[in-house]
Design an enzyme around this catalytic site. Structure first.
Site, mmCIF file in Angstrom:
data_model
loop_
_atom_site.group_PDB
_atom_site.id
_atom_site.type_symbol
_atom_site.label_atom_id
_atom_site.label_comp_id
_atom_site.label_asym_id
_atom_site.label_seq_id
_atom_site.Cartn_x
_atom_site.Cartn_y
_atom_site.Cartn_z
ATOM 1 N N ARG A 84 6.427 4.689 -12.641
ATOM 2 C CA ARG A 84 5.807 5.413 -11.531
ATOM 3 C C ARG A 84 5.183 6.721 -12.005
ATOM 4 N NH1 ARG A 84 10.075 3.566 -7.463
ATOM 5 N NH2 ARG A 84 8.923 1.992 -6.322
ATOM 6 N N ARG B 294 4.625 -4.870 12.011
ATOM 7 C CA ARG B 294 5.792 -5.588 11.531
ATOM 8 C C ARG B 294 6.953 -5.370 12.493
ATOM 9 N NH1 ARG B 294 7.531 -4.847 5.323
ATOM 10 N NH2 ARG B 294 8.326 -2.844 6.005
ATOM 11 N N LYS C 268 2.857 -6.734 -2.768
ATOM 12 C CA LYS C 268 3.209 -6.817 -4.188
ATOM 13 C C LYS C 268 4.434 -7.709 -4.467
ATOM 14 C CE LYS C 268 4.373 -2.832 -5.599
ATOM 15 N NZ LYS C 268 5.610 -2.500 -6.277
ATOM 16 N N ARG D 210 3.753 7.942 3.346
ATOM 17 C CA ARG D 210 4.221 7.194 2.161
ATOM 18 C C ARG D 210 3.049 6.846 1.249
ATOM 19 N NH1 ARG D 210 7.131 2.595 5.028
ATOM 20 N NH2 ARG D 210 7.143 1.477 3.058
ATOM 21 N N ARG E 98 10.836 -0.851 12.762
ATOM 22 C CA ARG E 98 11.587 0.151 11.992
ATOM 23 C C ARG E 98 10.890 1.504 12.060
ATOM 24 N NH1 ARG E 98 12.695 -1.726 6.003
ATOM 25 N NH2 ARG E 98 10.789 -0.537 5.964
#
Ligand SMILES: [Zn+2]
Length: 217
Positions: free
Chosen positions: A88, A122, A13, A166, A155
């Site tokens: 949200r 990542r 996004k 999440r 991470r």
């Protein structure tokens, strides 16, 4: 054109928003940035916000709405804006409606498996923070930063289990919001079902939706 961009974490996004705002010549507005700027500017409101975040509490909607109203009334928003990370909740959507009349909601749909594969591959440089991806954006040498030779690590947030959690939170929260905007006939869906789809392809899809809404045939 006043646009809201909806999409799960890891949907790309942020990348799409920054490319689109450049093409369209409108500002990219994220409530996260507004809040950080206010804290940095050390205004009275900024100090209040810092107290909340220092305590680990959410900044109340009332404050966010006030800041957002101020930001959207800036002269650079006259031609429109692209809002990212807000609303949200339905309550926030209703507040936004009072602040500004949104023309279009772009909802970016990416299957969970793709997001999990993307984010769990990542890796980030410990020294300079450059982001790489073991599948799509490999460093020249394994686990070593191209720019500064620092070592690359994953991470804690990017572990598959954490990502799935999440995503579950995001879906639960935004589902009512998506229904709300569908009812208002403002919502357009964009799908990305392949990990290897270049971001530019999605950007062009979104751009053509914007063009159609702007100049209906
Ligand atoms: Zn580095």
């Amino acid at each position: 054109m006043k646009i809201v961009l909806l999409g799960p974490p890891g949907s790309g996004k942020g990348t799409y928003a920054s490319r689109l705002t450049t093409i369209l010549g409108i500002p990219h507005i994220s409530t996260g940035d507004i809040v950080r700027d206010e804290i940095k500017a050390q205004t009275e409101l900024g100090k209040t916000i810092k107290e909340y975040s220092d305590k680990g509490e959410l900044v109340p909607d009332k404050i966010i709405n006030e800041l957002l109203a101020k930001r959207l009334n800036n002269p650079d928003c006259e031609k429109g804006f692209m809002l990212d990370g807000f609303p949200r909740t339905i309550k926030q959507a209703e507040a936004l409606h009072r602040i500004s009349k949104i023309n279009l909601i772009i909802n970016i749909n990416v299957p969970d498996e793709i997001i999990i594969t993307r984010l769990s591959n990542r890796i980030i440089c410990r020294k300079c923070g450059t982001i790489y991806n073991k599948l799509t954006l490999k460093p020249k040498k394994d686990n070593i930063c191209d720019k500064c030779s620092g070592d690359l690590y994953q991470r804690e947030d990017d572990k598959p289990k954490v990502i799935q959690e999440r995503l579950n939170v995001y879906r639960k929260k935004t589902e009512p919001l998506i229904k709300y905007y569908k009812k208002k006939s403002l919502l357009k869906n964009v799908h990305c079902n392949n990990l290897m789809t270049p971001p530019q392809e999605i950007v062009e899809k979104i751009k053509s939706i914007i063009d159609r809404v702007q100049k209906p045939k």
